[in-house]
Design an enzyme around this catalytic site. Sequence first.
Site, PDB file in Angstrom:
ATOM      1  CE1 TYR A 118       0.244   2.602  10.560  1.00 37.38           C
ATOM      2  CE2 TYR A 118       1.390   1.495   8.768  1.00 37.38           C
ATOM      3  CZ  TYR A 118       0.328   1.562   9.647  1.00 37.38           C
ATOM      4  OH  TYR A 118      -0.657   0.603   9.607  1.00 37.38           O
ATOM      5  CG  HIS A 144      -1.808  -1.146   1.351  1.00 38.44           C
ATOM      6  ND1 HIS A 144      -2.504  -1.439   2.518  1.00 38.44           N
ATOM      7  CD2 HIS A 144      -2.163  -2.105   0.455  1.00 38.44           C
ATOM      8  CE1 HIS A 144      -3.235  -2.522   2.328  1.00 38.44           C
ATOM      9  NE2 HIS A 144      -3.036  -2.948   1.102  1.00 38.44           N
ATOM     10  CE1 TYR A 172      -4.309   1.840  12.453  1.00 35.33           C
ATOM     11  CE2 TYR A 172      -3.906   2.174  10.093  1.00 35.33           C
ATOM     12  CZ  TYR A 172      -3.589   1.560  11.298  1.00 35.33           C
ATOM     13  OH  TYR A 172      -2.548   0.665  11.340  1.00 35.33           O
ATOM     14  CE  LYS A 190       5.901   1.881  14.140  1.00 31.99           C
ATOM     15  NZ  LYS A 190       6.231   1.634  12.758  1.00 31.99           N
ATOM     16  N   PRO A 201      -1.544  -2.743  19.191  1.00 30.95           N
ATOM     17  CG  PRO A 201      -3.443  -3.943  18.568  1.00 30.95           C
ATOM     18  CD  PRO A 201      -2.681  -3.479  19.773  1.00 30.95           C
TER      19      PRO A 201
END
Length: 395
Positions: free
Chosen positions: A389, A77, A205, A301, A297
Amino acid sequence: MPIAPARTQVGIIGAGPAGLFLAHLLHRQGIECVILESRSHEDVENTIRAGVLEQWTVDLMLSLGLGERMLREGHFHRGITLRFAGESHHLDFEDLTGGRRVTVYPQHEVLKDLIAARLASGGEIHFGVRDVKLHDLNSKRPHITYTDENGQQQELHCDFIAGYDGSQGPSRQYVEGRTEYQHLYPFGWLGILVEAPPSHHELIYARHERGFALLSTRSPEIQRLYLQCGPTDNVADYSDELIWSELHQRLETVDGWTLTEGRIFQKGVIGMRSFVCDRMQHGRLFIGGDAAHIVPPTGAKGLNLAVADAVYLSRGLECFYRTGQQTLLDQYTNTCLRRIWKAERFSWYMTNLLHTNSTESPFEQRIRLADLDYLVHSQAAATALAENYVGLPLD
């Protein structure tokens, strides 16, 4: 009657991401190791875990010759979508980080690849061991005693021990003088697996007044979704109808985007916590992975931090066997903790930013929304999130 003791250079406890990556890194350097794992081979590979790989983790798998199936079956992505106030905002990580991206490839699939390659190379993994105990850690000849899957008492003598045996394993208890830091979150995640085509081309998200929601993917046919729930909620209280109702509400948009439903074939509730052990070595024992740290989560990481521990330890061991110097081994804890605390900060930030909390005041709720609004309209803020990220560079 005990069998004659075995001997290797590095004894690794745990066949999770940290232990398996360490074994492959040591094998590349010509360092012998043996892995001991309490679960069966089938249990290790069949424990379903989500997985988002940082760019450097992907690059490491490819450099070790372990990434063929990942390239074929993983999902790549450009970024993620943040959704709040009924609107979607795409963060293009490739543009923000100079080409790095998000790789969605479940942890259990990573483990399958690592185990298959380890066994194919003749490397030892002993599954189903129990009663693991560590001895003589302050000497140059520590050893491990355990009971194998056939009930035989065994001894493994080695130069070093890597305690990468998870949060419930025995290794951390042998680290003297440690301080443990923990933060419990007042919510959990209800995770589901669904037979359905993808509803979106990347992770979503979502922050909603009813709670957080996350849309992810496993394959073109299987999707994974999460709902914020109570940390001790009972799965039986969540009917399929209730789950779909909550997902539709929390993921809805003003432009009419729709979520594709399907057959739910797995449900589970997980609590969320942050945990750090401030000392990761004692004598010839080095701990890592979930034995030393846990993150919620939200920031994706956990697996990547475990692999970073393995990289740092492999560097120290390679230096020791090549030069006899222990400098990098002595620095292992401090080197790891610099990265761990940054990952803990990012995971804590993402978790609090996106979840609702019954103790939040209306003022605090508006601050969260203002933070999200700033994040999606500021290139500097978006870049900071993207860099964390996709993975900060290794020291």
